[in-house]
Design a protein around this motif. Structure first.
Motif, mmCIF file in Angstrom:
data_model
loop_
_atom_site.group_PDB
_atom_site.id
_atom_site.type_symbol
_atom_site.label_atom_id
_atom_site.label_comp_id
_atom_site.label_asym_id
_atom_site.label_seq_id
_atom_site.Cartn_x
_atom_site.Cartn_y
_atom_site.Cartn_z
ATOM 1 N N ALA A 26 10.569 -9.011 -18.893
ATOM 2 C CA ALA A 26 10.514 -7.406 -19.214
ATOM 3 C C ALA A 26 9.040 -7.225 -19.757
ATOM 4 O O ALA A 26 8.820 -6.071 -19.714
ATOM 5 N N ARG A 27 8.115 -8.126 -19.949
ATOM 6 C CA ARG A 27 6.711 -7.904 -20.204
ATOM 7 C C ARG A 27 5.939 -8.977 -19.446
ATOM 8 O O ARG A 27 6.275 -10.458 -19.542
ATOM 9 N N VAL A 28 4.752 -8.673 -18.921
ATOM 10 C CA VAL A 28 3.693 -9.464 -18.737
ATOM 11 C C VAL A 28 2.692 -9.279 -19.511
ATOM 12 O O VAL A 28 1.930 -8.196 -19.402
ATOM 13 N N ARG A 29 2.136 -10.407 -19.991
ATOM 14 C CA ARG A 29 0.776 -10.115 -20.626
ATOM 15 C C ARG A 29 -0.181 -11.088 -19.967
ATOM 16 O O ARG A 29 -0.097 -11.982 -19.520
ATOM 17 N N THR A 30 -1.469 -10.402 -19.913
ATOM 18 C CA THR A 30 -2.640 -11.021 -19.108
ATOM 19 C C THR A 30 -3.760 -11.156 -20.101
ATOM 20 O O THR A 30 -4.251 -10.115 -20.560
ATOM 21 N N VAL A 31 -4.320 -12.261 -19.974
ATOM 22 C CA VAL A 31 -5.504 -12.313 -20.920
ATOM 23 C C VAL A 31 -6.681 -13.221 -20.109
ATOM 24 O O VAL A 31 -6.313 -14.380 -19.857
ATOM 25 N N PRO A 32 -7.900 -12.586 -19.913
ATOM 26 C CA PRO A 32 -8.835 -13.247 -19.090
ATOM 27 C C PRO A 32 -9.358 -14.314 -20.168
ATOM 28 O O PRO A 32 -9.629 -13.870 -21.336
ATOM 29 N N VAL A 33 -9.704 -15.387 -19.704
ATOM 30 C CA VAL A 33 -10.344 -16.730 -20.405
ATOM 31 C C VAL A 33 -11.367 -17.123 -19.745
ATOM 32 O O VAL A 33 -11.372 -17.188 -18.717
ATOM 33 N N ALA A 34 -12.618 -17.818 -20.472
ATOM 34 C CA ALA A 34 -13.510 -18.610 -19.833
ATOM 35 C C ALA A 34 -13.203 -19.700 -20.279
ATOM 36 O O ALA A 34 -12.862 -20.167 -21.378
ATOM 37 N N VAL B 47 -0.836 -5.793 -21.407
ATOM 38 C CA VAL B 47 0.586 -6.120 -21.557
ATOM 39 C C VAL B 47 1.095 -4.899 -20.622
ATOM 40 O O VAL B 47 0.814 -3.806 -20.790
ATOM 41 N N TYR B 48 2.180 -5.503 -19.824
ATOM 42 C CA TYR B 48 2.843 -4.453 -18.989
ATOM 43 C C TYR B 48 4.309 -4.767 -19.434
ATOM 44 O O TYR B 48 4.827 -5.672 -19.497
ATOM 45 N N ASP B 49 4.873 -3.600 -19.581
ATOM 46 C CA ASP B 49 6.159 -3.375 -20.089
ATOM 47 C C ASP B 49 6.966 -2.913 -18.912
ATOM 48 O O ASP B 49 6.892 -1.856 -18.184
ATOM 49 N N ALA B 50 7.864 -3.831 -18.415
ATOM 50 C CA ALA B 50 8.777 -3.327 -17.092
ATOM 51 C C ALA B 50 9.684 -2.548 -17.457
ATOM 52 O O ALA B 50 10.281 -1.808 -16.538
ATOM 53 N N ILE B 51 10.330 -2.418 -18.940
ATOM 54 C CA ILE B 51 11.317 -1.431 -19.190
ATOM 55 C C ILE B 51 10.608 -0.157 -19.214
ATOM 56 O O ILE B 51 11.314 1.060 -18.570
ATOM 57 N N GLY C 210 7.442 0.617 -18.000
ATOM 58 C CA GLY C 210 6.508 0.804 -16.993
ATOM 59 C C GLY C 210 5.099 1.170 -17.691
ATOM 60 O O GLY C 210 4.106 1.577 -16.685
ATOM 61 N N GLU C 211 4.887 0.962 -18.800
ATOM 62 C CA GLU C 211 3.475 1.175 -19.404
ATOM 63 C C GLU C 211 2.740 -0.068 -19.327
ATOM 64 O O GLU C 211 3.158 -1.163 -19.887
ATOM 65 N N LEU C 212 1.455 0.187 -19.247
ATOM 66 C CA LEU C 212 0.427 -0.926 -19.078
ATOM 67 C C LEU C 212 -0.681 -0.475 -20.288
ATOM 68 O O LEU C 212 -1.008 0.698 -20.404
ATOM 69 N N THR C 213 -0.626 -1.413 -21.216
ATOM 70 C CA THR C 213 -1.619 -0.924 -22.478
ATOM 71 C C THR C 213 -2.599 -2.156 -22.534
ATOM 72 O O THR C 213 -2.257 -3.439 -22.368
ATOM 73 N N ASP C 214 -3.687 -1.639 -23.288
ATOM 74 C CA ASP C 214 -4.757 -2.770 -23.357
ATOM 75 C C ASP C 214 -4.180 -3.368 -24.629
ATOM 76 O O ASP C 214 -3.562 -3.190 -25.447
ATOM 77 N N ASP C 215 -4.244 -5.088 -24.652
ATOM 78 C CA ASP C 215 -3.930 -5.572 -25.411
ATOM 79 C C ASP C 215 -4.920 -6.512 -26.331
ATOM 80 O O ASP C 215 -4.802 -7.706 -26.647
ATOM 81 N N ALA C 216 -6.408 -5.720 -26.231
ATOM 82 C CA ALA C 216 -7.368 -6.605 -26.849
ATOM 83 C C ALA C 216 -7.112 -6.549 -28.367
ATOM 84 O O ALA C 216 -6.781 -5.650 -29.011
ATOM 85 N N PRO C 217 -7.508 -7.684 -29.006
ATOM 86 C CA PRO C 217 -7.322 -7.821 -30.371
ATOM 87 C C PRO C 217 -8.347 -6.743 -31.219
ATOM 88 O O PRO C 217 -9.287 -6.365 -30.816
#
Length: 116
Positions: free
Chosen positions: A37-45, A96-100, A102-109
């Motif tokens: 239902a949700r996909v979180r993506t976080v770029p890391v080094a 964070v993409y919410d598949a319920i 359809g919203e893609l939101t910025d998830d930066a702290p």
């Protein structure tokens, strides 16, 4: 000579396109990892052998926020799907993409407001 082509860019048409796209993404995510239902993506080094490498951490979650049990290929496929279907997003930032919805939101702290 006249053409019958019209380009309808009304808000209703845009909303229908977003709903259609959200439905396609939701179905494909469910095929990749059932229950997603949700996909979180976080770029890391990551430093490997004294070299910096950019990687992306991906989390597949169910509707309650619990992680979906999925292999590495499923995580990679979900990220690839979102990158292809939402090419205008700035994927160098956490999302964070919410598949319920359809919203893609910025998830930066962010800093709590009371500390600003």
């Amino acid at each position: 000579m006249t053409t019958n082509q019209t380009t309808d860019t009304s808000p209703a048409t845009d909303a229908e396109k977003r709903r259609t796209l959200a439905g396609i993404i939701a179905r494909q995510l469910d095929q990749i990892a059932p229950g997603t239902a949700r996909v979180r993506t976080v770029p890391v080094a990551v430093e490997l052998d004294d070299e910096q490498h950019r990687k992306v951490w991906v989390s597949l979650d169910d509707a309650l926020g619990h992680p979906i049990s999925a292999d590495r290929a499923a995580h990679r496929a979900a990220r690839g799907l979102l990158r292809r279907m939402l090419p205008d997003a700035d994927w160098s930032r956490p999302h964070v993409y919410d598949a319920i919805t359809g919203e893609l939101t910025d998830d930066a702290p962010t800093m709590p407001e009371e500390l600003l």
